[in-house]
Structure formats: structure tokens, C-alpha cells
Design a protein around this motif. Structure first.
Motif, PDB file in Angstrom:
ATOM      1  N   ASP A 213      44.232  26.027  42.237  1.00  0.00           N
ATOM      2  CA  ASP A 213      45.208  27.122  42.087  1.00  0.00           C
ATOM      3  C   ASP A 213      45.153  27.667  40.659  1.00  0.00           C
ATOM      4  N   LEU A 214      43.953  27.983  40.202  1.00  0.00           N
ATOM      5  CA  LEU A 214      43.712  28.272  38.791  1.00  0.00           C
ATOM      6  C   LEU A 214      43.954  29.747  38.450  1.00  0.00           C
ATOM      7  N   THR A 250      40.512  32.629  38.682  1.00  0.00           N
ATOM      8  CA  THR A 250      40.825  33.101  37.337  1.00  0.00           C
ATOM      9  C   THR A 250      40.201  34.463  37.071  1.00  0.00           C
ATOM     10  N   VAL A 251      38.951  34.633  37.478  1.00  0.00           N
ATOM     11  CA  VAL A 251      38.273  35.914  37.290  1.00  0.00           C
ATOM     12  C   VAL A 251      39.009  37.010  38.051  1.00  0.00           C
ATOM     13  N   MET A 252      39.397  36.721  39.293  1.00  0.00           N
ATOM     14  CA  MET A 252      40.142  37.693  40.088  1.00  0.00           C
ATOM     15  C   MET A 252      41.469  38.054  39.427  1.00  0.00           C
ATOM     16  N   ASP A 253      42.194  37.043  38.968  1.00  0.00           N
ATOM     17  CA  ASP A 253      43.521  37.286  38.415  1.00  0.00           C
ATOM     18  C   ASP A 253      43.449  38.123  37.138  1.00  0.00           C
ATOM     19  N   LEU A 254      42.468  37.870  36.285  1.00  0.00           N
ATOM     20  CA  LEU A 254      42.309  38.666  35.073  1.00  0.00           C
ATOM     21  C   LEU A 254      41.942  40.109  35.417  1.00  0.00           C
ATOM     22  N   TYR A 286      33.717  34.563  47.048  1.00  0.00           N
ATOM     23  CA  TYR A 286      34.981  33.913  46.696  1.00  0.00           C
ATOM     24  C   TYR A 286      35.924  34.836  45.931  1.00  0.00           C
ATOM     25  N   LEU A 287      35.391  35.818  45.216  1.00  0.00           N
ATOM     26  CA  LEU A 287      36.263  36.799  44.564  1.00  0.00           C
ATOM     27  C   LEU A 287      37.041  37.592  45.604  1.00  0.00           C
ATOM     28  N   VAL A 288      36.353  38.027  46.632  1.00  0.00           N
ATOM     29  CA  VAL A 288      37.019  38.759  47.718  1.00  0.00           C
ATOM     30  C   VAL A 288      38.026  37.844  48.417  1.00  0.00           C
ATOM     31  N   TYR A 289      37.629  36.608  48.655  1.00  0.00           N
ATOM     32  CA  TYR A 289      38.533  35.644  49.298  1.00  0.00           C
ATOM     33  C   TYR A 289      39.807  35.450  48.483  1.00  0.00           C
ATOM     34  N   ARG A 290      39.673  35.239  47.181  1.00  0.00           N
ATOM     35  CA  ARG A 290      40.845  35.015  46.332  1.00  0.00           C
ATOM     36  C   ARG A 290      41.751  36.237  46.284  1.00  0.00           C
ATOM     37  N   LEU A 324      41.570  45.575  45.103  1.00  0.00           N
ATOM     38  CA  LEU A 324      40.690  44.741  44.286  1.00  0.00           C
ATOM     39  C   LEU A 324      39.641  44.046  45.150  1.00  0.00           C
ATOM     40  N   ALA A 325      40.040  43.573  46.318  1.00  0.00           N
ATOM     41  CA  ALA A 325      39.076  42.940  47.228  1.00  0.00           C
ATOM     42  C   ALA A 325      37.967  43.919  47.594  1.00  0.00           C
TER      43      ALA A 325
END
Length: 529
Positions: A213-214, A250-254, A286-290, A324-325
Motif C-alpha cells: 500500500d505504498l 508510488t509512481v501512480m500517486d505522484l 501495474y500503473l493502470v491497475y493501481r 490517469l489510467a
């Protein structure tokens, strides 16, 4: 009234308390009292977690304590019983146990990374420390067995499909349904394409017992150090994941918080520390998944709220993550950029600046040279000029490794910057041919700076002794003696940058993009000041 709400008087606690606050999430309550925080589980069974009985909540508290001590032992203290009566509960004490709580050391919530970012106080240095911390953490936690279901292509797709199923049930607008259908098809197609790599990564130990959950709200600057807390304890499948699924959060959230430069800095820092450039092949999935995980949560919140303003905010958050996805499915065109210049010319600085302007992945010769020799980036080899780590055979091995990594990055769909001196024409020619064989644009980034300033920079850096580079003034003099000038064809593919002053990053990115588009078409080199 929930038990947590009854912990509202100082007499409920076995220590001095002057202020009491309560924070609620969808699965827990956190009571902030004096120097401590007490986290209680809600008596819920949501399928993916089960806190429905006292014993299950106790076990979950113990799991939370054990798992979070991996990254935040200074924050996670113990599990305490809540006794007394429902009307007069007490932390500790005698009598029947009403519930359990994880006792934590209280910290300043203003120093959580999401809040630091909002206050414009999240620094590049914090991101660098985080990338190194996560890399060390991943290196120490256990890896899944090859026979485990965790991290398999089938489980990754099942998790992704679960997101789509939830969101489709909540989103009724035709435009949203169409975008979700397109995203779901992209996910199916991508999973099919990268399934062999997913299986290989599981066999090679890249599926590990991660944090799970980063995101930024679970990272804090505590007593001057970056600390990661609040991992997923309630569902092993959500933390036994590919390390790239962890990094993707983390990359997605930023990116979601409008800091793609910090996102790319974190990613590049992690890759530099681990050497896991092959993981880029699964990262976009995984970016799309997050992003869809967060979209799902926002959609659920929007339907649960009875407040119109809150519901509107959650719906906007849902759309932002959905956007974003979609954006993550649109990759920058792969390209190859090499630097060319002696030590102290500013090539690494330029490469780092440029990496924050897009999806650039930077590969550093200084780091890979040491990795090939079994040295950490910060270790010193004490090699003399032209010997040891810098002998001819080691140079050849290093540039061969750089070429291998460049191809790996490009084949994963990312543009690559190779940060090395490239003082020999044969080295530059080999990478230009590699770019041509990969069918991508190629350019050279050549920093321009007076020799005296190069000497001064190298001397200062060597005196600090903290940089990966071991270049000395003697090394620089040797480089200047043997450097081969760019020929006419190379000049046509070159962007020259004056690094003696401030750099216009936007102009740098524009100049590089122009050269890549031309790909050595014969126009004269440009200088950006």
C-alpha cells in the motif's frame, strides 16, 4: 457508539493525555492520545478482509505489528488490550477484553508525504531517500515460491478484472462505460503479451512479501528520516506481489498529484539501486491497475456519501484516476539518447533533468560498472586511471552492459538515456547502430563547459567522496587527451548544452525532441543556453 469513540477521556489511558483526536478510515479507527496512537479494527467482513470476531481482530493487530516493524520499528510499539466496560473502556487494565489495538508512537501528520507535497515541501532528496529505502526493503523480504499463486499472470488479471467489475456496477454514464471497456480490453491484451515475463519474474524471485500500500499518505518524514508505515496486513495476496506492482503505486500517486518529475525520479532511483530494468516490461500494466484501484475506491465512496459536496469531490477523484489510467496506456515513443562529455562536464546533471520531463529511463555507466564488479554504487574501488575498474577490458564490459540495458528499456516501451562519457567514436557508433536496429530515434547530448570549470567540479566532487563517480583530475586529464571529436554525421544528431550556468529544462527537452525527430537528418547541431 463505536468503542473507539468512547476512548475520549484522559482517564481511559495509562499515560498523560492532553489532547485526543479520532481518525476514521473505511476499515479502522485511530485514536490519537498524547504521545501515542491506538489503531482499532472495525468489526467487518468485507470478503478481502475479515475482522468480524475479537480473535480475528487480535490476530490482525499482531500481524500489523509484526509486518510494519519491518519498515517502521520506531513507530510500532505493541498490541494492547482494551478492557473495562463499553461505557468506561480503558487501555490495558484488568477485566474482560473488549477489543485490541496496535499502539504506535504518534508523529506529526503534517510530515506525511501527501501533506508535504501539498505544502510544496516534498524535496527531491526525500524521493531519493525513499527509492533507496524501498530498494533495500525489497532486497530483504522473502520471495514467493515458484509454485505460489501470488504474482502469476492469472492472479494479476483477476485482480484487475475485479476493479473493472466494481466500477462498471457503479458507473452508469455512457462515456465512462466506453472508456472502461477500452481499458479492460487494453488490460486483457497487455496481460496476454507480458504473461511469459510475469511467470519468469516469479521464478526469479521478484514476487516478494512487499508493503502492498505504498502511496504517499503511508510515508512520513519522522525525526528527519523517511519512514514507510501502514502496510497491508489483512490480505496476504495484496502484499505478496511483484516488486514492480509495489513501485507502480508510488509512481501512480505522484503522477496523480501532478508531480510526474518526482514520479520519474523515484522510478529511476529505484532502478538504479536494484538494476531491475527488466521489470519495466510489466510496470505499465501495474500503473493502470493501481490507478483503477484508486478509481474503484473513489467510486465506492461517491455512492456511499449522503453529502452532495463530498460525493461530487469523490466523483471528481474517480474521473481523475480513470483519466490517469487511460494516460498510462499511451506510452512516449521509445528513443535513445546518449551523453558525450568528460567527467565534470555536467552530463549526469543534464540526464537527471531531462529524465523528469517525460518517461525517460536513465542508465548510468558509473553505477553499472560497479554492479558488474560486485560493488555497491557508493563503494570506492581506488582504481588508478586506466586500471582496475577503468581498465580497457572493464570499459568494454561496461559499454556492452549499457547496450544490453538500453535494448531492455526500449523493448519495454520506454525512451532511454545512457549516461556515460562516450569519448570514443566506436562507442557512439555502436549505440547509433543499436538504435537503428531497434527502429527508434537517436540523439547525442553534449554538455559544453570550460575545462577549468570541469577540473574544479571534479576536484570538489572527489573531495566530498560521496558520488558514485570516482573520477579525479588525473582521470579528467586522461579523458581530455584521448577524447575523439564528433564527426559531421554525429554533429547532425547532437544537442549541445552550456552547463556553466542555469539550465532551461523546457528548452532542453524541446531541443532533444527535435534532434530525435530528425534522427541525424543532416541539420547542424543546436546550442541551448
Amino acid at each position: 457508539m463505536p468503542l473507539a469513540a468512547r476512548l475520549r477521556e484522559p482517564r481511559c489511558f495509562p499515560h498523560p493525555v492532553h489532547d485526543i483526536e479520532r481518525v476514521e478510515t473505511h476499515i479502522s479507527w485511530v485514536v490519537l492520545a498524547g504521545d501515542y496512537a491506538y489503531k482499532l479494527k472495525k468489526p467487518l467482513d468485507l470478503g478481502f478482509l475479515d475482522f468480524s470476531t475479537l480473535e480475528k481482530r487480535r490476530a490482525a493487530c499482531e500481524d500489523e505489528l509484526r509486518l510494519n516493524r519491518r519498515t517502521a520499528p520506531e513507530l510500532y510499539l505493541d498490541v494492547v488490550a482494551i478492557t473495562g466496560t463499553q461505557e468506561e473502556p480503558r487501555i490495558g487494565g484488568d477485566g474482560p477484553v473488549l477489543d485490541y489495538a496496535v499502539r504506535m508512537r504518534r508523529f506529526d501528520r503534517a510530515l506525511e508525504f501527501d501533506r508535504l507535497l501539498l505544502a510544496d515541501k516534498l524535496l527531491p532528496e526525500h524521493i531519493d531517500e525513499l527509492s533507496r529505502l524501498v530498494a533495500r526493503f525489497h532486497a530483504t523480504v522473502p520471495a514467493a515460491a515458484p509454485s505460489d499463486a501470488c504474482g502469476t499472470p492469472e492472479m494479476a488479471l483477476a485482480n484487475a478484472n475485479d476493479n473493472f467489475a466494481h466500477v462498471l456496477a457503479l458507473a452508469h454514464a455512457p462515456d465512462i462505460a466506453a472508456r472502461l471497456a477500452a481499458l479492460r480490453q487494453w488490460t486483457l491484451d497487455t496481460q496476454l503479451r507480458i504473461a511469459p515475463l510475469m511467470r519468469l519474474r516469479q521464478r526469479e524471485g521478484f514476487v516478494r512479501e512487499c508493503h502492498g500500500d505504498l502511496h504517499l499518505a503511508n510515508i512520513v518524514l519522522h525525526e528527519g528520516a523517511v519512514v514507510v508505515f501502514d502496510c497491508i496486513e489483512f490480505n496476504p495476496a495484496m502484499r505478496w506481489i511483484d516488486v514492480m506492482a509495489e513501485i507502480a503505486f508510488t509512481v501512480m500517486d505522484l503522477n496523480h498529484r501532478a508531480r510526474p518529475d518526482l514520479a520519474q525520479r523515484f522510478l529511476n532511483g529505484y532502478l538504479e539501486a536494484t538494476g531491475d530494468y527488466a521489470g519495466l516490461g510489466v510496470l505499465r500494466f501495474y500503473l493502470v491497475y493501481r490507478a483503477m484501484v484508486r478509481a474503484k475506491i473513489a467510486a465506492i465512496r461517491a455512492t456511499q456519501s449522503n453529502d452532495a459536496a463530498t460525493s461530487a469531490r469523490d466523483h471528481a477523484d474517480f474521473r481523475a484516476h480513470l483519466d490517469l489510467a487511460v494516460e498510462f496506456t499511451r506510452a512516449d515513443p521509445p528513443a535513445m539518447l546518449i551523453t558525450c562529455g568528460p567527467s565534470g562536464s555536467g552530463k549526469s546533471y543534464l540526464a537527471a533533468l531531462l529524465a523528469g520531463t517525460g518517461e525517460w529511463i536513465r542508465v548510468r555507466s558509473d553505477v553499472e560498472r560497479k554492479r558488474l564488479s560486485g560493488l555497491a554504487a557508493g563503494e570506492r574501488s581506488a582504481s588508478a586511471p586506466g586500471a582496475g575498474l577503468y581498465a580497457t577490458t572493464m570499459n568494454e564490459r561496461t559499454y556492452a552492459r549499457l547496450a544490453e540495458l538500453a535494448a531492455t528499456v526500449v523493448e519495454a516501451g520506454y525512451p532511454v538515456i545512457i549516461d556515460a562519457t562516450f569519448l570514443e567514436r566506436k562507442q557512439r557508433c555502436a549505440f547509433r547502430k543499436l538504435a537503428a536496429s531497434l527502429g527508434i530515434g537517436f540523439a547525442i547530448l553534449a554538455p559544453q563547459v570550460p575545462v577549468e570549470l570541469m577540473r574544479e567540479r571534479v576536484q570538489t566532487r572527489a573531495a566530498r567522496g560521496a558520488d558514485t563517480s570516482e573520477a579525479t583530475v588525473a582521470v579528467l586529464e586522461r579523458q581530455l587527451e584521448f577524447a575523439q571529436a564528433l564527426d559531421a554525421d554525429e554533429n547532425a544528431a547532437t544537442v549541445r548544452i552550456d552547463t556553466s550556468g542555469d539550465i532551461d529544462v523546457e528548452a532542453l527537452a524541446v531541443g532533444v525532441a527535435a534532434r530525435l525527430a530528425e534522427s541525424g537528418a543532416g541539420s547542424e547541431s543546436s546550442t541551448i543556453r
